[in-house]
Design an enzyme around this catalytic site. Structure first.
Site, PDB file in Angstrom:
ATOM      1  N   ALA A  66       0.794  -0.773  -0.067  1.00  0.00           N
ATOM      2  CA  ALA A  66      -0.031   0.050   0.300  1.00  0.00           C
ATOM      3  C   ALA A  66       0.978   0.903   0.115  1.00  0.00           C
ATOM      4  O   ALA A  66       1.999   1.131   0.186  1.00  0.00           O
ATOM      5  CB  ALA A  66      -1.053   0.245   1.560  1.00  0.00           C
ATOM      6  N   GLY A 111       0.304  -4.883   0.952  1.00  0.00           N
ATOM      7  CA  GLY A 111      -0.817  -4.891   0.758  1.00  0.00           C
ATOM      8  C   GLY A 111      -0.294  -5.613  -0.823  1.00  0.00           C
ATOM      9  O   GLY A 111      -1.111  -5.812  -1.865  1.00  0.00           O
ATOM     10  N   GLU A 114      -0.446  -9.227  -0.728  1.00  0.00           N
ATOM     11  CA  GLU A 114      -2.438  -9.502  -0.496  1.00  0.00           C
ATOM     12  C   GLU A 114      -2.907  -9.479  -1.906  1.00  0.00           C
ATOM     13  O   GLU A 114      -4.038 -10.223  -1.473  1.00  0.00           O
ATOM     14  CB  GLU A 114      -2.645  -8.564   0.734  1.00  0.00           C
ATOM     15  CG  GLU A 114      -2.578  -8.600   2.682  1.00  0.00           C
ATOM     16  CD  GLU A 114      -2.106  -7.865   3.021  1.00  0.00           C
ATOM     17  OE1 GLU A 114      -1.961  -6.192   2.680  1.00  0.00           O
ATOM     18  OE2 GLU A 114      -2.787  -8.039   4.142  1.00  0.00           O
ATOM     19  N   GLU A 134       4.600  -5.296   6.843  1.00  0.00           N
ATOM     20  CA  GLU A 134       4.058  -4.197   7.654  1.00  0.00           C
ATOM     21  C   GLU A 134       4.666  -3.858   8.720  1.00  0.00           C
ATOM     22  O   GLU A 134       4.665  -2.887   9.529  1.00  0.00           O
ATOM     23  CB  GLU A 134       2.755  -4.429   8.170  1.00  0.00           C
ATOM     24  CG  GLU A 134       1.874  -4.292   6.767  1.00  0.00           C
ATOM     25  CD  GLU A 134       2.016  -5.546   5.327  1.00  0.00           C
ATOM     26  OE1 GLU A 134       2.463  -6.492   5.861  1.00  0.00           O
ATOM     27  OE2 GLU A 134       0.948  -5.649   4.545  1.00  0.00           O
TER      28      GLU A 134
HETATM   29  N1  CO8 Z   1       4.141   2.983  -0.581  1.00  0.00           N
HETATM   30  C1  CO8 Z   1       4.616   4.105  -1.161  1.00  0.00           C
HETATM   31  N2  CO8 Z   1       5.933   4.626  -2.265  1.00  0.00           N
HETATM   32  C2  CO8 Z   1       6.994   3.560  -2.114  1.00  0.00           C
HETATM   33  C3  CO8 Z   1       6.513   1.948  -1.777  1.00  0.00           C
HETATM   34  C4  CO8 Z   1       5.064   1.678  -1.233  1.00  0.00           C
HETATM   35  N3  CO8 Z   1       5.264   0.877  -0.625  1.00  0.00           N
HETATM   36  N4  CO8 Z   1       7.488   0.721  -1.551  1.00  0.00           N
HETATM   37  C5  CO8 Z   1       8.129   1.588  -2.885  1.00  0.00           C
HETATM   38  N5  CO8 Z   1       7.964   3.095  -3.115  1.00  0.00           N
HETATM   39  C6  CO8 Z   1       8.766   3.855  -3.502  1.00  0.00           C
HETATM   40  C7  CO8 Z   1      10.517   4.706  -2.770  1.00  0.00           C
HETATM   41  O1  CO8 Z   1       9.457   5.802  -1.999  1.00  0.00           O
HETATM   42  C8  CO8 Z   1      10.816   5.230  -4.260  1.00  0.00           C
HETATM   43  O2  CO8 Z   1      10.233   6.871  -4.499  1.00  0.00           O
HETATM   44  P1  CO8 Z   1      11.098   7.846  -4.562  1.00  0.00           P
HETATM   45  O3  CO8 Z   1      11.875   7.722  -5.796  1.00  0.00           O
HETATM   46  O4  CO8 Z   1      10.124   9.118  -4.966  1.00  0.00           O
HETATM   47  O5  CO8 Z   1      11.898   8.237  -3.398  1.00  0.00           O
HETATM   48  C9  CO8 Z   1      10.504   4.855  -4.861  1.00  0.00           C
HETATM   49  O6  CO8 Z   1       9.453   3.568  -4.660  1.00  0.00           O
HETATM   50  C10 CO8 Z   1      11.440   3.113  -5.772  1.00  0.00           C
HETATM   51  O7  CO8 Z   1      11.410   2.434  -3.855  1.00  0.00           O
HETATM   52  P2  CO8 Z   1      13.042   2.098  -2.617  1.00  0.00           P
HETATM   53  O8  CO8 Z   1      14.294   3.673  -3.413  1.00  0.00           O
HETATM   54  O9  CO8 Z   1      13.033   2.603  -1.606  1.00  0.00           O
HETATM   55  O10 CO8 Z   1      13.782   1.540  -4.266  1.00  0.00           O
HETATM   56  P3  CO8 Z   1      14.604   0.278  -3.200  1.00  0.00           P
HETATM   57  O11 CO8 Z   1      15.415  -0.470  -4.631  1.00  0.00           O
HETATM   58  O12 CO8 Z   1      15.728   0.769  -2.645  1.00  0.00           O
HETATM   59  O13 CO8 Z   1      13.340  -0.668  -2.378  1.00  0.00           O
HETATM   60  C11 CO8 Z   1      11.875  -1.959  -1.375  1.00  0.00           C
HETATM   61  C12 CO8 Z   1      12.837  -1.123  -3.141  1.00  0.00           C
HETATM   62  C13 CO8 Z   1      12.482  -2.598  -0.874  1.00  0.00           C
HETATM   63  C14 CO8 Z   1      10.455  -2.650  -1.386  1.00  0.00           C
HETATM   64  C15 CO8 Z   1      11.035  -0.647  -0.940  1.00  0.00           C
HETATM   65  O14 CO8 Z   1      10.926   0.420  -1.678  1.00  0.00           O
HETATM   66  C16 CO8 Z   1      10.524  -0.201   0.425  1.00  0.00           C
HETATM   67  O15 CO8 Z   1      10.792  -1.445   1.064  1.00  0.00           O
HETATM   68  N6  CO8 Z   1       9.043  -0.690  -0.121  1.00  0.00           N
HETATM   69  C17 CO8 Z   1       8.129  -0.251   1.174  1.00  0.00           C
HETATM   70  C18 CO8 Z   1       7.857  -1.934   1.233  1.00  0.00           C
HETATM   71  C19 CO8 Z   1       6.815  -2.496   2.206  1.00  0.00           C
HETATM   72  O16 CO8 Z   1       7.129  -1.934   3.798  1.00  0.00           O
HETATM   73  N7  CO8 Z   1       5.569  -1.841   1.682  1.00  0.00           N
HETATM   74  C20 CO8 Z   1       4.463  -2.640   2.784  1.00  0.00           C
HETATM   75  C21 CO8 Z   1       3.922  -1.508   3.279  1.00  0.00           C
HETATM   76  S1  CO8 Z   1       2.139  -1.147   3.897  1.00  0.00           S
HETATM   77  C22 CO8 Z   1       1.036  -2.176   3.447  1.00  0.00           C
HETATM   78  O17 CO8 Z   1       1.533  -2.379   2.424  1.00  0.00           O
HETATM   79  C23 CO8 Z   1      -0.297  -1.937   4.313  1.00  0.00           C
HETATM   80  C24 CO8 Z   1      -0.646  -2.893   3.518  1.00  0.00           C
HETATM   81  C25 CO8 Z   1      -2.365  -2.909   4.428  1.00  0.00           C
HETATM   82  C26 CO8 Z   1      -3.354  -1.739   3.880  1.00  0.00           C
HETATM   83  C27 CO8 Z   1      -4.289  -0.797   4.930  1.00  0.00           C
HETATM   84  C28 CO8 Z   1      -4.662  -0.322   4.755  1.00  0.00           C
HETATM   85  C29 CO8 Z   1      -4.214   0.842   6.268  1.00  0.00           C
END
Ligand code: CO8
Length: 260
Positions: A66, A111, A114, A134
């Site tokens: 998400a 997400g 999911e 998460e």
């Molecule tokens: N949300 C928003 N932006 C994201 C997300 C995300 N989940 N994942 C990546 N991005 C963005 C980064 O911020 C970055 O943007 P920018 O270039 O503008 O700074 C761009 O995508 C590229 O990402 P990275 O630079 O971080 O890329 P890396 O190769 O260094 O890392 C990863 C890749 C390991 C996948 C890393 O991006 C990461 O850890 N992402 C987040 C993963 C995460 O924690 N996902 C779970 C999110 S919470 C969730 O999904 C809850 C679901 C239920 C929700 C219920 C509603 C309340």
């Protein structure tokens, strides 16, 4: 003009939907959730579409979760609404009357996993990583992860993924039963489309019967589930495709299914 959040391409009877926010690793914001919901509902109603494939744009991610930026300022009520918005969409996918294959081309996190879990089949590239990270954000799964992962892979795997937040590689995901197949990244599209085509050639009402039995029967007791299966089985005898399939077998030829 800005690119649509969701791309849709038809290959015969197979519709490929691609979440299209590669700069944000296809993170699911509210607009993307709504676009997915509308696209799946529309596909359900189109007889020409027999199978769906869902994937993410770009080389790195299926969906990295998400949208954390969109979630960060939410109030508890808004957080709940966001979770419900995603859950409704994913339930629509799960209960769709035609098969949906998740083509997991990279990160499927939070997400994103999911979303893959609500699909009926998952094919992952050997480079993919999946997880429920998460807890690292002070959150828990909110789009059904704690429930679907539990039903699919059991308590041990669910607790491992959700408590540690650590992603696993595709080989481990296969071992845990989270994905159906792992293929070399270079062959992911070809192998997924071959499977989709195989399903597209099958009898649509029989596929629907299987999906209904698994969706319904998976949530009730064995007696009720068996009774439901028997009823669905009986219903197949009302279809042209059942006559065609059994007759083709007896005549030693390939069946042609028309979906009625
Ligand atoms: N949300 C928003 N932006 C994201 C997300 C995300 N989940 N994942 C990546 N991005 C963005 C980064 O911020 C970055 O943007 P920018 O270039 O503008 O700074 C761009 O995508 C590229 O990402 P990275 O630079 O971080 O890329 P890396 O190769 O260094 O890392 C990863 C890749 C390991 C996948 C890393 O991006 C990461 O850890 N992402 C987040 C993963 C995460 O924690 N996902 C779970 C999110 S919470 C969730 O999904 C809850 C679901 C239920 C929700 C219920 C509603 C309340």
């Amino acid at each position: 003009m800005t690119e649509p959040l969701l791309l849709s391409n038809d290959h015969g009877a197979v519709r490929v939907l691609t979440v299209n926010r590669p700069d944000k690793l296809n993170a699911l914001n509210a607009a993307t959730l709504d676009a997915l919901h509308a696209a799946f509902a529309a596909a359900a109603a189109e007889p020409a579409v027999r199978v769906l494939v869902l994937t993410g744009a770009g080389p790195k991610a299926f969906v990295a979760g998400a949208d954390i930026a969109e979630m960060n300022p939410l109030t508890p009520v808004q957080g709940r609404d966001f979770a419900l918005r995603g859950q409704r969409m994913m339930r629509t996918v799960e209960t769709l009357p035609k098969p949906v294959i998740a083509m997991v081309n990279g990160y499927a996190l939070g997400g994103g996993l999911e979303l893959a879990l609500c699909c009926h089949l998952r094919i992952a590239a050997d480079t993919a990583r999946v997880g429920q990270p998460e807890v690292g954000l002070g959150l828990i799964p909110g789009f059904g992860g704690s429930q679907r992962l539990l039903r699919l892979a059991g308590r041990a795997a669910t607790l491992e993924l959700c408590l540690t937040g650590a992603p696993v590689d595709a080989a481990r995901a296969l071992q845990l039963g989270i994905v159906n197949r792992v293929v070399p990244a270079a062959e992911l599209e070809e192998q997924t489309m071959a499977l989709a085509q195989q399903l597209a050639n099958a009898a649509p009402l029989a596929l629907r019967g299987v999906l209904d039995c698994v969706n319904y029967g998976g949530e009730c007791g064995i007696e009720e589930g068996l009774a439901y299966e028997a009823t669905q089985f009986g219903l197949m005898f009302a279809t042209d495709d059942m006559r065609e399939g059994t007759t083709a077998f007896l005549e030693r030829r390939k069946p042609t299914f028309v979906g009625r």
